[in-house]
Enzyme design. Structure first.
Site, PDB file in Angstrom:
ATOM      1  N   GLU A 338      70.329  45.617  45.505  1.00  0.00           N
ATOM      2  CA  GLU A 338      70.901  46.526  46.511  1.00  0.00           C
ATOM      3  C   GLU A 338      72.427  46.550  46.506  1.00  0.00           C
ATOM      4  OE1 GLU A 338      67.478  46.208  49.930  1.00  0.00           O
ATOM      5  OE2 GLU A 338      68.971  44.640  49.867  1.00  0.00           O
TER       6      GLU A 338
HETATM    7  C1  TNX Z   1      65.194  43.888  50.689  1.00  0.00           C
HETATM    8  S1  TNX Z   1      64.098  42.591  48.398  1.00  0.00           S
HETATM    9  C2  TNX Z   1      66.081  42.919  50.299  1.00  0.00           C
HETATM   10  C3  TNX Z   1      66.553  41.927  51.277  1.00  0.00           C
HETATM   11  C4  TNX Z   1      65.947  42.146  52.627  1.00  0.00           C
HETATM   12  C5  TNX Z   1      64.497  42.523  52.474  1.00  0.00           C
HETATM   13  C6  TNX Z   1      63.759  42.655  53.756  1.00  0.00           C
HETATM   14  C7  TNX Z   1      65.560  42.415  48.059  1.00  0.00           C
HETATM   15  C8  TNX Z   1      65.840  41.975  46.715  1.00  0.00           C
HETATM   16  N1  TNX Z   1      66.467  42.709  49.005  1.00  0.00           N
HETATM   17  O1  TNX Z   1      67.957  41.947  51.357  1.00  0.00           O
HETATM   18  O2  TNX Z   1      66.069  40.982  53.365  1.00  0.00           O
HETATM   19  O3  TNX Z   1      64.430  43.739  51.784  1.00  0.00           O
HETATM   20  O4  TNX Z   1      62.387  42.841  53.544  1.00  0.00           O
END
Ligand code: TNX
EC number: 3.2.1.52
Length: 527
Positions: A338
């Site tokens: 992300e």
């Molecule tokens: C996505 S999964 C994220 C996290 C969040 C999560 C909550 C991922 C690699 N990144 O930063 O905590 O969703 O479900």
């Protein structure tokens, strides 16, 4: 010494006899009718023998392989489970003799058991666990625990009989990596809370605990030369609570504790995004040289290390060097998810510079699957967290020789709600009841990703909404055992009806261990 312990136990037994309450009789029946295959994860090969059964008694001894400190430690851990509930002395002795007892022996096992498997024989006269390694012996003792009545998990003395169903098991894992992940950044969890989770997951033959040690909301591990990461960057959490961090000594304590249970801790420092806690602690890590405030919300994707500053790479190298020194395992996780605040070209540039730093300190890099598009290094382990079964970049990496770790969010994310009414958790990847968590095949899940490229599975538990062990347990149980079975058991054993019946028997065990589990309506819980 053994006599003294024996007498002490006698005295305790007499004292508690008056207050002893017989458990509900319903518990006895399933325990007696239970077969040697009534275990999670399902054993690879199980042959029940109804004519045989072992009954634990006052004289039961645990014999361990002569000359192996680790076998003795596995025996001791088993005895520590058995003593409080049975009230028996259960001495642990090197295996000079074979008597009426439980023997934990190295060598002589079926060839299929490999490095982590074991062979377990239950006969009227003895229980014999054989393995090639102490890890295999430990796995065998976790099976044995589940073959005893659930009341064996009580901390106070319970009524027997302590019968183990007869037969033979030859058991070994389908995948090398069977993981759980705990996010200690969004909310901080103490050493004791993490130890508790280690105790629980190790019962299901999980062998990796990935700790998400940094994110926008908090930095949780001491790094020499960068004290503000923890003193300031670790000082809060989601919702504005006090946060916290592990000193080096505390972290090493966790590593050692996990090791006793044959779990390797995989540390993650998420970068270049999810870094607000670090950016807030050190102004020089920001492109504009200005430190942002600490963050206690739950948005993602707004922070990034400064890709073009040299100090960024000094910082990253200091962090990776320290993590590598604290890590007995082969992987350091560098996040990489992300990164909406990092330009795509910068992201590639950053990862291409940082993954060799991991190699420089003798480790391999794991990363969220976005990392797959940044390089050709086949030692990198992309962790698939998508919400469907198609990912061309991950498949391309596998074709270049990379192993892949599977954590599809709509199946394995333990922070998703079970249903609309679940008081904790999120919903972005969907609602995940226990049958959904169980209902996928890691070896044939991502389109065109062959089983031979799958290193294993991991069940992540993100903690935006979770503040304590009760919360962790409620989200992890019963779904964590479902993912653990997908990681361990051969696909030929996969069967929802069988799983739900075996899972039903775990409820009483969790109740006895004070594990705050979710009573899924999909399961006919046995208590
Ligand atoms: C996505 S999964 C994220 C996290 C969040 C999560 C909550 C991922 C690699 N990144 O930063 O905590 O969703 O479900």
């Amino acid at each position: 010494m053994h006599v003294r312990r024996f007498l002490t136990v006698m005295a305790v037994t007499t004292a508690t006899a008056a207050t002893f309450q017989a458990p509900a009789s319903a518990e006895q029946a399933p325990a007696m009718s239970k077969s040697i295959s009534s275990v999670i994860p399902a054993p690879a090969v199980a042959q029940p023998d109804a004519r045989q059964a072992f009954r634990l008694g006052w004289g039961t001894v645990i014999f361990t392989q002569i000359g192996s400190r680790e076998a003795a430690s596995v025996g001791k851990q088993l005895a520590e489970v058995l003593r409080p509930s049975t009230g028996f002395p259960v001495p642990v002795l090197p295996a000079f003799v074979h008597g009426h007892g439980i023997s934990l022996l190295l060598g002589g096992a079926d060839a299929r058991v490999g490095k982590e498997g074991y062979e377990l024989k239950v006969e009227r006269s003895q229980i014999l666990i054989r393995a090639n390694t102490p890890a295999g012996l430990f796995a065998g003792t976790q099976t044995l625990r589940q073959l005893l009545p659930a009341s064996v998990e009580s901390k106070s003395r319970q009524k027997g009989p302590w019968v183990v169903p007869g037969g033979k098991i030859v058991d070994f894992p389908r995948f090398a990596y069977r993981g759980a992940m705990l996010d200690v950044s969004r909310h901080f969890f103490s050493v004791d809370e993490v130890r508790g989770y280690i105790d629980q997951i190790s019962q299901y033959k999980v062998n990796r605990l990935h700790l998400h040690l940094s994110d926008d909301q908090g930095w949780r591990i001491e790094i020499p030369g960068w004290p503000r990461l923890t003193s300031y960057g670790g000082s809060t959490e989601v919702g504005g609570g006090p946060g916290g961090f592990y000193t080096k000594e505390q972290y090493l304590e966790l590593v050692a504790y996990a090791k006793q249970k044959y779990i390797t801790i995989v540390p993650e420092i998420d970068m270049p995004g999810h870094t607000n806690a670090a950016l807030a602690s050190y102004a020089e890590l920001n492109c504009n040289g200005i430190a942002p405030p600490l963050y206690t919300g739950t948005s993602v994707g707004f922070s990034s290390l400064c890709i073009d500053k040299e100090i960024t790479y000094k910082f990253v190298e200091d962090v990776i060097r320290e993590l590598a020194a604290l890590t007995p395992g082969e992987y350091i996780h560098i996040g990489g998810d992300e990164t909406h605040a990092t330009k795509p070209a910068d992201y590639v540039k950053f990862m291409q510079r940082v993954t060799p730093i991991v190699a420089k300190y003798g480790k391999k890099a794991a990363g969220w699957h976005e990392i797959a598009k940044t390089q050709n290094d086949p030692s990198v382990l992309p962790q698939y967290w998508g919400t469907d079964d198609v990912d061309e970049e991950v498949v391309a990496a596998a074709q270049r020789g990379n192993k892949i770790l599977l954590s599809p969010a709509h199946k394995s994310y333990l922070d998703m709600k079970y249903d609309r009414n679940t008081p904790l958790g999120l919903t972005w990847a969907g609602l995940i009841e226990v049958d959904t968590a169980y209902g996928w095949n890691p070896g044939a899940f991502v389109k065109n990703l062959p089983e031979s490229s799958v290193l294993g599975v991991e069940a992540p538990l993100w903690s935006e909404t979770l503040e304590n062990s009760d919360h962790i347990e409620f989200m992890a149980f019963p779904r964590l055992p479902a993912i653990a079975e997908l990681g361990w058991s051969p696909w030929s054993t996969h069967d929802w009806e069988s799983f739900r019946q075996r899972l039903a028997q775990q409820g009483d065990r969790w109740a006895r261990q004070n594990v705050n589990f979710y009573r899924s309506p999909k399961i006919a819980w046995n208590s």
